[in-house]
Structure formats: structure tokens, C-alpha cells
Design a protein around this motif. Sequence first.
Motif, PDB file in Angstrom:
ATOM      1  N   HIS A 229       0.818  -1.219   0.000  1.00 52.69           N
ATOM      2  CA  HIS A 229       0.000   0.000   0.000  1.00 52.69           C
ATOM      3  C   HIS A 229       0.853   1.273   0.000  1.00 52.69           C
ATOM      4  N   TRP A 230       1.825   1.311  -0.888  1.00 47.68           N
ATOM      5  CA  TRP A 230       2.616   2.529  -1.041  1.00 47.68           C
ATOM      6  C   TRP A 230       1.734   3.647  -1.603  1.00 47.68           C
ATOM      7  N   GLU A 231       1.849   4.840  -1.055  1.00 49.78           N
ATOM      8  CA  GLU A 231       1.064   5.975  -1.527  1.00 49.78           C
ATOM      9  C   GLU A 231       1.414   6.254  -2.985  1.00 49.78           C
ATOM     10  N   PRO A 232       0.429   6.292  -3.887  1.00 53.10           N
ATOM     11  CA  PRO A 232       0.759   6.397  -5.320  1.00 53.10           C
ATOM     12  C   PRO A 232       1.493   7.666  -5.695  1.00 53.10           C
ATOM     13  N   LEU A 233       0.962   8.833  -5.269  1.00 52.88           N
ATOM     14  CA  LEU A 233       1.519  10.118  -5.688  1.00 52.88           C
ATOM     15  C   LEU A 233       1.578  11.052  -4.487  1.00 52.88           C
TER      16      LEU A 233
ATOM     17  N   THR B 247       4.359   1.317  -7.584  1.00 53.67           N
ATOM     18  CA  THR B 247       3.087   0.617  -7.754  1.00 53.67           C
ATOM     19  C   THR B 247       1.938   1.544  -8.122  1.00 53.67           C
ATOM     20  N   CYS B 248       2.217   2.816  -8.372  1.00 54.96           N
ATOM     21  CA  CYS B 248       1.182   3.742  -8.840  1.00 54.96           C
ATOM     22  C   CYS B 248       0.646   3.256 -10.180  1.00 54.96           C
ATOM     23  N   THR B 249      -0.673   3.153 -10.309  1.00 55.94           N
ATOM     24  CA  THR B 249      -1.247   2.695 -11.571  1.00 55.94           C
ATOM     25  C   THR B 249      -1.283   3.824 -12.599  1.00 55.94           C
TER      26      THR B 249
ATOM     27  N   ARG C 226      -3.822   4.550 -14.318  1.00 56.99           N
ATOM     28  CA  ARG C 226      -5.098   5.234 -14.078  1.00 56.99           C
ATOM     29  C   ARG C 226      -4.932   6.338 -13.046  1.00 56.99           C
ATOM     30  N   ASP C 227      -4.250   6.055 -11.937  1.00 53.62           N
ATOM     31  CA  ASP C 227      -4.065   7.062 -10.885  1.00 53.62           C
ATOM     32  C   ASP C 227      -3.203   8.218 -11.373  1.00 53.62           C
ATOM     33  N   LEU C 228      -2.183   7.906 -12.163  1.00 53.09           N
ATOM     34  CA  LEU C 228      -1.315   8.961 -12.685  1.00 53.09           C
ATOM     35  C   LEU C 228      -2.100   9.881 -13.623  1.00 53.09           C
ATOM     36  N   TYR C 229      -2.927   9.295 -14.449  1.00 52.02           N
ATOM     37  CA  TYR C 229      -3.704  10.068 -15.418  1.00 52.02           C
ATOM     38  C   TYR C 229      -4.714  10.982 -14.720  1.00 52.02           C
ATOM     39  N   ALA C 230      -5.274  10.504 -13.610  1.00 51.88           N
ATOM     40  CA  ALA C 230      -6.342  11.244 -12.931  1.00 51.88           C
ATOM     41  C   ALA C 230      -5.823  12.256 -11.906  1.00 51.88           C
ATOM     42  N   PHE C 231      -4.527  12.326 -11.697  1.00 57.67           N
ATOM     43  CA  PHE C 231      -3.971  13.184 -10.649  1.00 57.67           C
ATOM     44  C   PHE C 231      -4.263  14.659 -10.938  1.00 57.67           C
ATOM     45  N   PRO C 232      -4.765  15.412  -9.944  1.00 54.47           N
ATOM     46  CA  PRO C 232      -5.036  16.844 -10.139  1.00 54.47           C
ATOM     47  C   PRO C 232      -3.754  17.656  -9.994  1.00 54.47           C
ATOM     48  N   TRP C 233      -3.241  18.161 -11.091  1.00 57.30           N
ATOM     49  CA  TRP C 233      -1.945  18.827 -11.072  1.00 57.30           C
ATOM     50  C   TRP C 233      -2.038  20.200 -10.427  1.00 57.30           C
ATOM     51  N   PRO C 234      -1.144  20.511  -9.485  1.00 56.39           N
ATOM     52  CA  PRO C 234      -1.138  21.841  -8.854  1.00 56.39           C
ATOM     53  C   PRO C 234      -0.929  22.941  -9.887  1.00 56.39           C
ATOM     54  N   GLU C 235      -1.528  24.081  -9.644  1.00 56.66           N
ATOM     55  CA  GLU C 235      -1.342  25.211 -10.531  1.00 56.66           C
ATOM     56  C   GLU C 235       0.141  25.593 -10.548  1.00 56.66           C
ATOM     57  N   GLY C 236       0.656  25.822 -11.705  1.00 56.43           N
ATOM     58  CA  GLY C 236       2.076  26.162 -11.836  1.00 56.43           C
ATOM     59  C   GLY C 236       2.920  25.008 -12.313  1.00 56.43           C
ATOM     60  N   TRP C 237       2.420  23.771 -12.176  1.00 55.20           N
ATOM     61  CA  TRP C 237       3.153  22.617 -12.691  1.00 55.20           C
ATOM     62  C   TRP C 237       2.756  22.439 -14.161  1.00 55.20           C
TER      63      TRP C 237
ATOM     64  N   TRP D  82      -4.938  -0.038 -17.946  1.00 53.48           N
ATOM     65  CA  TRP D  82      -4.600   1.136 -17.136  1.00 53.48           C
ATOM     66  C   TRP D  82      -4.931   0.919 -15.666  1.00 53.48           C
ATOM     67  N   ASN D  83      -6.005   0.192 -15.386  1.00 46.81           N
ATOM     68  CA  ASN D  83      -6.425  -0.024 -14.002  1.00 46.81           C
ATOM     69  C   ASN D  83      -5.444  -0.885 -13.215  1.00 46.81           C
ATOM     70  N   ALA D  84      -4.613  -1.641 -13.909  1.00 48.86           N
ATOM     71  CA  ALA D  84      -3.686  -2.549 -13.235  1.00 48.86           C
ATOM     72  C   ALA D  84      -2.221  -2.214 -13.492  1.00 48.86           C
ATOM     73  N   ALA D  85      -1.899  -1.797 -14.716  1.00 45.59           N
ATOM     74  CA  ALA D  85      -0.497  -1.530 -15.065  1.00 45.59           C
ATOM     75  C   ALA D  85       0.075  -0.429 -14.190  1.00 45.59           C
ATOM     76  N   THR D  86       1.338  -0.548 -13.850  1.00 42.88           N
ATOM     77  CA  THR D  86       1.975   0.398 -12.932  1.00 42.88           C
ATOM     78  C   THR D  86       3.096   1.176 -13.614  1.00 42.88           C
ATOM     79  N   VAL D  87       3.383   2.335 -13.036  1.00 42.96           N
ATOM     80  CA  VAL D  87       4.478   3.176 -13.531  1.00 42.96           C
ATOM     81  C   VAL D  87       5.801   2.418 -13.440  1.00 42.96           C
ATOM     82  N   GLY D  88       6.041   1.819 -12.267  1.00 38.52           N
ATOM     83  CA  GLY D  88       7.296   1.097 -12.075  1.00 38.52           C
ATOM     84  C   GLY D  88       7.438  -0.109 -12.975  1.00 38.52           C
TER      85      GLY D  88
END
Length: 275
Positions: free
Chosen positions: A52-56, A68-70, A72-83, A103-109
Motif C-alpha cells: 500500500h505505497w502511496e501512489p503520488l 506501484t502507482c497505476t 489510471r491514478d497517474l492520469y487522474a492526478f489533479p496537477w497543482p497550478e504552476g506545474w 490502465w487499471n492494473a499496469a503500474t508506472v514502475g
Amino acid sequence: MDLNTITEVIRRPSERPGMDWHEGDAWLAGGTWLYSTEQPDLRRLIDLTALHWEPLVPTGEGLEISATCTIRDLYAFPWPEGWTAGTLFRKSCEAFLSSFKVWNAATVGGNICMSLPAGPMVTLTVALEAQYELWAPDGSVRFVDALDFVTGDHRNVLAPGEILRRITIPEHALRKRTADRRFTLTRLGRSTVFLVGTQRRGASDLLLTLTAGTTRPVRIAFDSLPDARTLRQSIDAIPADVWFADPNGTPDHRRHLTRHFAEEICRELTAGDPS
């Protein structure tokens, strides 16, 4: 696919899973590649999702992405203003040759450790000057620049039992302007070339990252936007054996596309608002 050589699945590994590593083990995260082909040398799977590593995790220094961030989670991340480089994350996710179910299963790593020329998470992290944190079975930790991790087609610097724990992207890279180009033979096909240019706001520099067309990532730095001749010379200086050949393109085809798209990236960054 059934992996009929597997005799054990470790569902609750220790917080330092590499300490229990044995020959014949494999790390299991999304498993989208692991289960797609025969794995005759494997005897045991170690499930990393149970940790259960925190994805982002945004920090004062940038962004930490767990291995282990998927997608799907990377795509849905709300990017801070300025990034401003946040748009590149979505484009890289869309470069996957896969459905939303993958996307629901595949991971960044997992994509990074596969170390394929067309791996879009490699493109993304190299372009944004990321650093990888690697855990060894003896408990030691080392940090590797994303550019130096992949050494060839399906090859990288990981030692047996070593694990990619997290990817850290520095804030200064997240605030850069970006321009990218990708070519595929079909609309949803594998990348033949994938180029990313980044530039500091208010500056005229260029950091050009070349992937998919080469067996390993190539990054070319310019203090100021180069003219067409200088750009072409820099691309032509890449050794011949670094260009990739597969059914999606010959080395000559990929070199030609790289020259063309690199010039387009320069023009886009020149025309953009540098403020």
C-alpha cells in the motif's frame, strides 16, 4: 495466462521485500506483462501491492511517484497550478498500447522496469529529469538518474533482487514548458518515435529527450534553441547502434522522423509565450 511453474505467492511481504529474495522470484504489481507470456524460470511471486505505497505524493521538492502507482491514478492526478509540465503526464499515459482495463492494473514502475524502447513512463521520467530510488536485497538504497537506468532494449541497471521503490521528479522540471511529438504506424499503435522538449520559463534553453526510436533514452541539452543545422548534427551524432529496428520502423526511418519532429518542437517552443 496461467503460470504453471509458480509454487507460491507471497501476499504479505515484509516492508523491505528484497530481504526475502530468492532466485526464481518475481515482483508482482500490475502483472499486465508478467501474465501475458510464459515465465518458465519463475517459482514464486511477491505481491508488492499489499504494501500500500502511496501512489503520488507532492512535496516541497517536487513529486514522488511510487513504483506501484497505476497508470489510471497517474492520469487522474489533479496537477497543482504552476506545474505546467503536468500535461505531459496525460500524454504519456495515452501513449500506452493498451485499453482502460490495463490502465487499471499496469503500474508506472512496471513499465519502467520493462525497459522497452517505447515505454512511455521511461519517456516521461527521463524528460522530467527524474531520479529512481532502488532497494537492494541487502537493505541498501541507491539513487539512479532516470536517463541512466535503461541501458538497451529490455535491459536496465537493476541487479538480481533489486527493486524500484519510487520515482522523484524535481519541482523545477514540473514548472517547465513542454512540447512533444509522437509517431505511430496506426492511430493506437506502439510508438515509433516519442520526443519531448522542455524549457525553463523565461529562458531559451532546450532539453530534448528522444525515446522509442532508440534502444535507450537519449537526452540532448542546448543552452539556447539550436538552428536546424545544429539540431540535425546533434541527432546525427547519435551512434548508429543506438537506433532501434523493429516492425514499426527502421533506424533510418526513425532518424528521419526524429530530425523532423525535433525541428517542430524547436519551432513550437520558439513561438510559445516564454513568460
